[in-house]
Design an enzyme around this catalytic site. Structure first.
Site, PDB file in Angstrom:
ATOM      1  N   ASP A   1       0.864  -1.180   0.000  1.00  0.00           N
ATOM      2  CA  ASP A   1       0.000   0.000   0.000  1.00  0.00           C
ATOM      3  C   ASP A   1       0.900   1.229   0.000  1.00  0.00           C
ATOM      4  OD1 ASP A   1      -1.876   2.058   0.470  1.00  0.00           O
ATOM      5  OD2 ASP A   1      -3.152   0.720   1.653  1.00  0.00           O
TER       6      ASP A   1
ATOM      7  N   ARG B   1      -0.160   4.436  -0.257  1.00  0.00           N
ATOM      8  CA  ARG B   1      -0.901   5.662   0.036  1.00  0.00           C
ATOM      9  C   ARG B   1      -0.389   6.363   1.286  1.00  0.00           C
ATOM     10  NH1 ARG B   1      -6.848   3.118  -0.161  1.00  0.00           N
ATOM     11  NH2 ARG B   1      -5.657   1.493   0.951  1.00  0.00           N
TER      12      ARG B   1
END
Length: 355
Positions: free
Chosen positions: A288, A290
């Protein structure tokens, strides 16, 4: 050129397939390189191929002893004459792994003084939404389009949190007629992000909030490979039904931050039998990518201090809390379908989602 602008210009140049100078290296995207641009880069010697630690682990490669190797240390692959442009691209792009299963043997070298430059080059490639792999040579003697400093490039991940409200307007939605859209423009020249303010949420108490990363395939095209479309629509309906209204942030963080084209590459890897986590790491990304500091900055500008967050992802809760927002979690899960049951299982079992 101002230092911050140089880093942003370098991202743009790399995305256009141009040679970029970062620290002590001249680099070229492995994804976009052609025979002409690679020849221009190699004017003073043969280029190495810099890949991420994640991709190197798949290929069972590591830098030679002598470098200060950390978990995130890129790996420099030397390129003998037989490792041509197509062969190099197969090293960088895991979608080609089944078509070209026999790779190597490879020689790697210690990064030494080039470690920070190599790390910065990978940061540039990720910000450009390219495969995180670059050809690299010493900068001296190479005509680079843009030259930027290490500190400016390595500071780029935090830049996305510097956003300002650009425009706002009434936007009646099928699921929430009393909606105002608020557009945020980031200072780094990246994509715009939206806040959908539904009803009249009170800023004095907890505001019902959903953080939704854009998913073209799920939100617009109705893909069954994920649960994004149903999550989006269910969140809009729930916020509209809430007496106090709420806010949905629509964040341009496609594919958990790797970009649309790389997400489609991950889909191709899933068709080869890899789950979503392994697909991302084979591509050279983290599971991930983000940064939820962006969402925290948007909510803060909207006057929100306390959040009732609709999510099953603990990273979102921790991300907002780490930026000073008080957060309580509200479950937000969708029923599986035959195409995404394994995807949801990976979220639960390997990424800690509370499903």
């Amino acid at each position: 050129m101002a230092p911050g602008y140089a880093a942003e210009a370098a991202v743009d140049a790399l995305r256009r397939g141009r040679i970029v100078g970062v620290g002590g290296l001249a680099v070229l995207s492995a994804e976009l390189a052609d025979s002409v641009s690679l020849k221009a880069l190699e004017v003073a010697g043969r280029a190495g191929l810099v890949i991420t630690a994640r991709r190197a682990a798949v290929l069972k490669l590591a830098n030679q002893i002598g470098a200060a190797v950390g978990d995130a240390e890129p790996v420099w692959v030397e390129r003998p004459t037989w490792l041509d442009l197509p062969g190099s691209r197969a090293v960088a792009d895991p979608v080609l792994d089944l078509a070209t299963p026999l790779k190597g043997p490879f020689t790697t070298r210690a990064l030494g003084a080039d470690a920070e430059s190599a790390r910065a080059a990978i940061v540039l490639a990720k910000h450009a939404a390219l495969l995180p792999a670059v050809y690299a040579v010493p900068l001296r003697g190479v005509a680079a389009v843009v030259v930027t400093g290490l500190a400016d490039v390595l500071g780029l991940p935090a830049a996305a949190a510097d956003v300002r409200i650009s425009s706002r307007a009434r936007l009646p939605l099928a699921l929430a007629e009393a909606t105002e859209v608020v557009a945020f423009r980031p200072s780094d020249g990246g994509p715009e992000h939206l806040a959908l303010v539904i009803g009249d949420p009170s800023r004095s108490g907890p505001v019902l909030v959903r953080l939704h990363s854009a998913c073209l395939t799920g939100d617009v095209l109705g893909s069954l490979k994920c649960d994004c479309g149903p999550q989006l629509h269910a969140a809009l309906a729930a916020i509209a039904a809430n007496a106090g209204g709420g806010i949905l942030l629509y964040l341009q963080q496609e594919g958990r931050g790797i970009g649309l084209l790389n997400k489609l590459r991950a889909y191709a890897l899933q068709d080869q039998g890899f789950d979503t986590v392994d697909a991302n790491t084979r591509l050279g990304f983290e599971p991930d990518e983000r940064d939820f500091g962006l969402a925290a900055a948007m909510l803060t500008q909207l006057g929100v201090r306390s959040v009732s967050l609709m999510t099953n992802n603990p990273l979102k809760v921790d991300g907002l809390a780490s930026h000073g927002l008080v957060v309580e979690r509200i479950e937000h899960s969708m029923a599986p379908n035959p195409h995404n049951v394994a995807y949801l299982g990976t979220k639960r079992d390997r990424q800690g989602h509370l499903l």
